[in-house]
Design an enzyme around this catalytic site. Structure first.
Site, PDB file in Angstrom:
ATOM      1  N   ARG A 184     -16.467  12.741   6.855  1.00 16.12           N
ATOM      2  CA  ARG A 184     -15.715  11.717   6.283  1.00 16.12           C
ATOM      3  C   ARG A 184     -13.984  11.380   6.862  1.00 16.12           C
ATOM      4  NH1 ARG A 184     -20.070  10.651   4.807  1.00 16.12           N
ATOM      5  NH2 ARG A 184     -20.871  10.216   2.949  1.00 16.12           N
ATOM      6  N   GLU A 195     -12.441  11.562  -1.707  1.00 17.10           N
ATOM      7  CA  GLU A 195     -12.867  10.770  -0.377  1.00 17.10           C
ATOM      8  C   GLU A 195     -12.269   9.535  -0.496  1.00 17.10           C
ATOM      9  OE1 GLU A 195     -17.247   9.009   0.704  1.00 17.10           O
ATOM     10  OE2 GLU A 195     -17.368  11.100   0.029  1.00 17.10           O
ATOM     11  N   SER A 254     -18.179   7.004  -3.821  1.00 16.55           N
ATOM     12  CA  SER A 254     -18.174   8.455  -3.962  1.00 16.55           C
ATOM     13  C   SER A 254     -16.682   8.489  -3.982  1.00 16.55           C
ATOM     14  CB  SER A 254     -18.802   9.199  -2.923  1.00 16.55           C
ATOM     15  OG  SER A 254     -20.326   8.901  -2.843  1.00 16.55           O
TER      16      SER A 254
END
Length: 308
Positions: free
Chosen positions: A168, A299, A217
């Protein structure tokens, strides 16, 4: 804040409310929003912009909380002129503003397998920036190269080694604006690829709050990898599992809620402020740490200044 801004061929909007540009529909105004006409317009603008003026490249706002006080910067948002998609065999080239879902579909039409992108919200530039992934595949796996306009207006070509891809995350020079991305993916049968994507969409809609205002998310998985979607996938260190274990599925603050359907989705039930959303996220992080010793990492990107 007042800036001396250069002339442009695109659109410059002062005091632009950013809440309408984010999927969570919260946030205050940016000093300016710049939507360049084409890459030459973007390069000229960046070169002429005083170096002390901050810029923030913004995709489609699918992974973003803009705080209620807004952003003291020029927000750069790419649109038409930056969303073309071409497919030549295994090679797919897309403007950074092209949506992940559109890239996946166009690739599948030509028998090129980028199916993992189909259910990822946002634009392909954002997918590169965040090394987006699902079903065990990541953007880094198919990344061939990219072009970006730097803060001084120069054009930079980037290869895989320049990006330092991580779970990520990736690295880009400060203020750089990705303008196009080249991906290389294996070939497959077009009908089979489309069928796979339909199956993925059905699974996503069954397990995620796709009808609600969310930003995908909320937290990275503590184990540092995406769900694979396979029957033998281990869930012990998935973010949703540690949130559930802390008793926080459905937790609320103001108009913000951790989704009942998928507890790693932070949703705006209709009346949330950015402070509600970020505050609930921080409360979840604290309680998960208290219950498990695990520190969840955001995130979703949070930017800007708190409201007054």
């Amino acid at each position: 804040m007042r800036y001396d801004l250069p002339q442009v061929r695109g659109t410059l909007t002062p005091n632009k409310d950013l809440s309408s540009l984010t999927w969570l529909r919260v946030g205050g105004p940016a000093d300016w929003l710049f939507q360049p006409a084409d890459i030459a317009d973007l390069q000229a603008f960046m070169a002429a912009l005083p170096p002390e003026v901050p810029v923030f490249p913004m995709g489609v706002g699918s992974n973003l909380i803009v705080r209620d006080g807004g952003l003291r910067a020029v927000v750069i948002r790419l649109g038409r002129g930056f969303n073309g998609i071409t497919v030549e065999g295994e090679t797919v080239t897309a403007g950074a503003a092209a949506l992940d879902a559109h890239v996946a579909r166009r690739a599948a039409d030509a028998g090129t397998d980028l199916t993992f992108l189909r259910t990822i919200p946002g634009s392909i530039g954002g997918a590169v920036r965040m090394n987006a992934g699902c079903y065990g595949s990541y953007t880094a796996d198919v990344f061939e190269g990219a072009e970006a306009v730097l803060r001084d207006g120069s054009l930079l070509r980037l290869g895989p080694d320049d990006m330092n891809f991580r779970y990520r995350q990736s690295d880009l020079p400060a203020g750089a604006v990705l303008t196009s991305v080249t991906l290389r993916a294996p070939l497959g049968d077009a009908a089979a690829l489309h069928a796979r994507m339909e199956d993925q969409l059905a699974k996503r809609d069954a397990t995620q709050p796709t009808k609600d205002r969310s930003a995908g998310s909320t937290f990275r998985n503590p184990a540092g990898f995406s769900s694979t979607g396979q029957a033998d996938d281990v869930h012990d260190l998935k973010a949703w599992k540690v949130i559930d274990d802390a008793g926080l599925r459905g937790a609320m603050r103001g108009g913000a809620q951790m989704s009942e359907k998928h507890s790693n989705f932070l949703i705006n039930t209709g009346t949330a402020s950015a402070a509600d959303l970020e505050g609930l996220g921080e409360e979840v992080r604290k309680k998960v740490y208290d219950s498990s010793g695990i520190t969840l990492e955001w995130e979703i990107m949070r930017i800007g200044e708190p409201g007054q």
